[in-house]
Scaffold this motif. Structure first.
Motif, PDB file in Angstrom:
ATOM      1  N   CYS A   1       0.850  -1.198   0.000  1.00 34.72           N
ATOM      2  CA  CYS A   1       0.000   0.000   0.000  1.00 34.72           C
ATOM      3  C   CYS A   1       0.879   1.238   0.000  1.00 34.72           C
ATOM      4  N   LEU A   2       0.346   2.306  -0.531  1.00 33.07           N
ATOM      5  CA  LEU A   2       1.067   3.575  -0.537  1.00 33.07           C
ATOM      6  C   LEU A   2       0.963   4.244   0.836  1.00 33.07           C
ATOM      7  N   PRO A   3       1.845   5.232   1.137  1.00 32.62           N
ATOM      8  CA  PRO A   3       1.795   5.881   2.449  1.00 32.62           C
ATOM      9  C   PRO A   3       0.407   6.444   2.758  1.00 32.62           C
ATOM     10  N   ALA A   4      -0.058   6.198   3.981  1.00 33.08           N
ATOM     11  CA  ALA A   4      -1.395   6.657   4.389  1.00 33.08           C
ATOM     12  C   ALA A   4      -1.497   8.172   4.348  1.00 33.08           C
ATOM     13  N   ASN A   5      -0.367   8.845   4.635  1.00 37.32           N
ATOM     14  CA  ASN A   5      -0.391  10.316   4.723  1.00 37.32           C
ATOM     15  C   ASN A   5       0.279  10.984   3.527  1.00 37.32           C
ATOM     16  N   GLN A   6       0.237  10.332   2.359  1.00 35.01           N
ATOM     17  CA  GLN A   6       0.980  10.865   1.207  1.00 35.01           C
ATOM     18  C   GLN A   6       0.434  12.217   0.721  1.00 35.01           C
ATOM     19  N   GLU A   7      -0.817  12.541   1.070  1.00 35.08           N
ATOM     20  CA  GLU A   7      -1.353  13.842   0.642  1.00 35.08           C
ATOM     21  C   GLU A   7      -0.863  14.988   1.524  1.00 35.08           C
ATOM     22  N   ARG A   8      -0.272  14.635   2.669  1.00 33.43           N
ATOM     23  CA  ARG A   8       0.364  15.676   3.488  1.00 33.43           C
ATOM     24  C   ARG A   8       1.405  15.029   4.384  1.00 33.43           C
ATOM     25  N   PHE A   9       2.622  14.907   3.889  1.00 32.95           N
ATOM     26  CA  PHE A   9       3.703  14.384   4.729  1.00 32.95           C
ATOM     27  C   PHE A   9       4.040  15.412   5.801  1.00 32.95           C
ATOM     28  N   ALA A  10       4.356  14.943   6.997  1.00 33.48           N
ATOM     29  CA  ALA A  10       4.704  15.840   8.101  1.00 33.48           C
ATOM     30  C   ALA A  10       6.080  16.462   7.863  1.00 33.48           C
ATOM     31  N   ASN A  11       6.267  17.678   8.371  1.00 41.15           N
ATOM     32  CA  ASN A  11       7.559  18.361   8.244  1.00 41.15           C
ATOM     33  C   ASN A  11       8.545  17.934   9.326  1.00 41.15           C
ATOM     34  N   GLY A  12       8.053  17.289  10.358  1.00 39.03           N
ATOM     35  CA  GLY A  12       8.922  16.830  11.446  1.00 39.03           C
ATOM     36  C   GLY A  12       8.593  15.389  11.781  1.00 39.03           C
ATOM     37  N   ARG A  13       9.209  14.912  12.851  1.00 40.50           N
ATOM     38  CA  ARG A  13       9.022  13.522  13.242  1.00 40.50           C
ATOM     39  C   ARG A  13       7.559  13.259  13.637  1.00 40.50           C
ATOM     40  N   LEU A  14       7.010  12.142  13.191  1.00 45.31           N
ATOM     41  CA  LEU A  14       5.662  11.749  13.602  1.00 45.31           C
ATOM     42  C   LEU A  14       5.735  11.116  14.995  1.00 45.31           C
ATOM     43  N   ALA A  15       4.866  11.584  15.879  1.00 45.38           N
ATOM     44  CA  ALA A  15       4.827  11.022  17.235  1.00 45.38           C
ATOM     45  C   ALA A  15       3.689  10.024  17.369  1.00 45.38           C
ATOM     46  N   THR A  16       2.670  10.151  16.533  1.00 45.11           N
ATOM     47  CA  THR A  16       1.468   9.323  16.654  1.00 45.11           C
ATOM     48  C   THR A  16       0.927   8.942  15.293  1.00 45.11           C
ATOM     49  N   VAL A  17       0.538   7.687  15.150  1.00 40.07           N
ATOM     50  CA  VAL A  17      -0.291   7.229  14.033  1.00 40.07           C
ATOM     51  C   VAL A  17      -1.361   6.350  14.661  1.00 40.07           C
ATOM     52  N   GLN A  18      -2.628   6.652  14.411  1.00 40.83           N
ATOM     53  CA  GLN A  18      -3.696   5.847  15.025  1.00 40.83           C
ATOM     54  C   GLN A  18      -4.909   5.779  14.117  1.00 40.83           C
ATOM     55  N   PHE A  19      -5.523   4.593  14.063  1.00 42.91           N
ATOM     56  CA  PHE A  19      -6.782   4.427  13.348  1.00 42.91           C
ATOM     57  C   PHE A  19      -7.932   4.900  14.225  1.00 42.91           C
ATOM     58  N   HIS A  20      -8.940   5.492  13.602  1.00 42.34           N
ATOM     59  CA  HIS A  20     -10.157   5.882  14.304  1.00 42.34           C
ATOM     60  C   HIS A  20     -10.864   4.609  14.785  1.00 42.34           C
ATOM     61  N   PRO A  21     -11.486   4.632  15.987  1.00 40.28           N
ATOM     62  CA  PRO A  21     -12.103   3.399  16.505  1.00 40.28           C
ATOM     63  C   PRO A  21     -13.257   2.857  15.668  1.00 40.28           C
ATOM     64  N   SER A  22     -13.934   3.706  14.884  1.00 34.62           N
ATOM     65  CA  SER A  22     -15.083   3.184  14.129  1.00 34.62           C
ATOM     66  C   SER A  22     -15.126   3.642  12.663  1.00 34.62           C
ATOM     67  N   ALA A  23     -14.506   4.764  12.334  1.00 30.85           N
ATOM     68  CA  ALA A  23     -14.538   5.259  10.944  1.00 30.85           C
ATOM     69  C   ALA A  23     -13.277   4.825  10.203  1.00 30.85           C
ATOM     70  N   GLN A  24     -13.334   4.901   8.865  1.00 27.14           N
ATOM     71  CA  GLN A  24     -12.170   4.524   8.047  1.00 27.14           C
ATOM     72  C   GLN A  24     -11.251   5.738   7.910  1.00 27.14           C
ATOM     73  N   VAL A  25     -10.659   6.087   9.044  1.00 29.94           N
ATOM     74  CA  VAL A  25      -9.831   7.293   9.134  1.00 29.94           C
ATOM     75  C   VAL A  25      -8.561   6.961   9.902  1.00 29.94           C
ATOM     76  N   VAL A  26      -7.431   7.521   9.454  1.00 25.89           N
ATOM     77  CA  VAL A  26      -6.184   7.396  10.203  1.00 25.89           C
ATOM     78  C   VAL A  26      -5.712   8.807  10.558  1.00 25.89           C
ATOM     79  N   MET A  27      -5.184   8.939  11.785  1.00 28.47           N
ATOM     80  CA  MET A  27      -4.688  10.233  12.265  1.00 28.47           C
ATOM     81  C   MET A  27      -3.172  10.177  12.375  1.00 28.47           C
ATOM     82  N   THR A  28      -2.516  11.270  11.987  1.00 31.03           N
ATOM     83  CA  THR A  28      -1.083  11.414  12.240  1.00 31.03           C
ATOM     84  C   THR A  28      -0.874  12.715  13.008  1.00 31.03           C
ATOM     85  N   ALA A  29       0.119  12.732  13.883  1.00 32.01           N
ATOM     86  CA  ALA A  29       0.437  13.949  14.650  1.00 32.01           C
ATOM     87  C   ALA A  29       1.913  13.909  15.006  1.00 32.01           C
TER      88      ALA A  29
END
Length: 270
Positions: A1-29
């Motif tokens: 699979c391609l990077p989940a966040n390819q539409e907006r790569f972070a400018n610094g180190r990622l501290a968190t990647v988490q799937f939403h508990p019920s929706a088809q959503v992934v969060m990066t921070a």
């Protein structure tokens, strides 16, 4: 699979990647002070979304490099703590409001960084310095109680039913607390641990995993940990050569992921 966040790569180190508990959503921070949400669908050759992973939105927290972010259990909020801040933020997914929690009365900590959320969505456990654990109400974000372990707490986890808290100390001891009474029920020594780093409980409550600075991850059965002071691991996983900084079970307790952020590609699936 391609990077989940390819539409907006972070400018610094990622501290968190988490799937939403019920929706088809992934969060990066991460350290670039932003939290981003991306749509992820089951990978399908004919599905544009499965390939594109469109960005839903990003929020920016000014002067606030993010140490950790987590979805609430109901998926309606995101809690974000900073690398060097006493305050933390709550992002309301429904209203789009960003709510700063400036100071929690009774929590006298220089920084609020590491935390865990209880499986029933009632509590937020903040890991303090000098062995203090602060239990907050998720509803009001106010302090309910403070517990203390011997030494310094480095990792914590709730039992899957939310009735107990496990706290792993830097000295290699695991303390087990009753959430209701906030009393220590039991403690045990992690075999051969020079310095405790990360901890996880499997979703079916069958196993606990302790990861240490030597890179060794000890796997125990939960019932033995609740009875014995020096339990024997079912398995000692020795694949990492640097500190184990992350351990997590998959939802069906068939796979344990162990990882070290101290070297590239140091991820093992057991």
């Amino acid at each position: 699979c391609l990077p989940a966040n390819q539409e907006r790569f972070a400018n610094g180190r990622l501290a968190t990647v988490q799937f939403h508990p019920s929706a088809q959503v992934v969060m990066t921070a991460g350290h670039d002070r932003s939290v981003s949400f991306f749509q992820v669908k089951n990978f399908n050759l004919y599905s544009v979304d499965g390939i594109r992973n469109p960005r839903i939105q990003s929020i920016y927290l000014e002067s606030f490099p993010i140490y950790k972010a987590r979805f609430s259990v109901d998926g309606e909020q995101v809690i974000a703590t900073g690398t060097h801040h006493k305050m933390f933020f709550v992002y309301d997914m429904m209203s789009g409001n960003i709510i700063p929690i400036q100071k929690v009365r009774g929590v006298d900590e220089r920084f609020i960084r590491d935390f865990e959320l209880s499986p029933d969505g009632s509590f937020m456990l903040v890991t303090g310095t000098s062995g203090y654990l602060h239990l907050l109400s998720m509803k009001t974000k106010e302090l309910i109680s403070t517990m203390k372990v011997n030494g310094r707490s480095t990792a914590s986890a709730f039992a899957p039913d939310g009735s107990k808290i496990y706290s792993y100390s830097k000295e290699g001891e695991v303390f087990i607390w009753d959430v209701r009474s906030r009393k220590c029920l039991h403690k045990f020594e992690d075999e051969g641990s020079l310095e405790g780093k990360c901890f996880a409980v499997s979703k079916n409550n069958q196993y606990v995993a302790c990861g240490s600075s030597s890179g060794v991850v000890n796997l125990y059965t939960t019932d033995v940990c609740l009875k014995e002071n020096r339990p024997k691991p079912v398995k000692a996983i020795m694949n990492l050569v640097t500190s184990a900084t992350c351990v997590t079970f998959n939802p069906t307790t068939e796979i344990l992921a162990v990882a070290s952020r101290e070297s590239d590609e140091a991820v093992k699936l057991v």
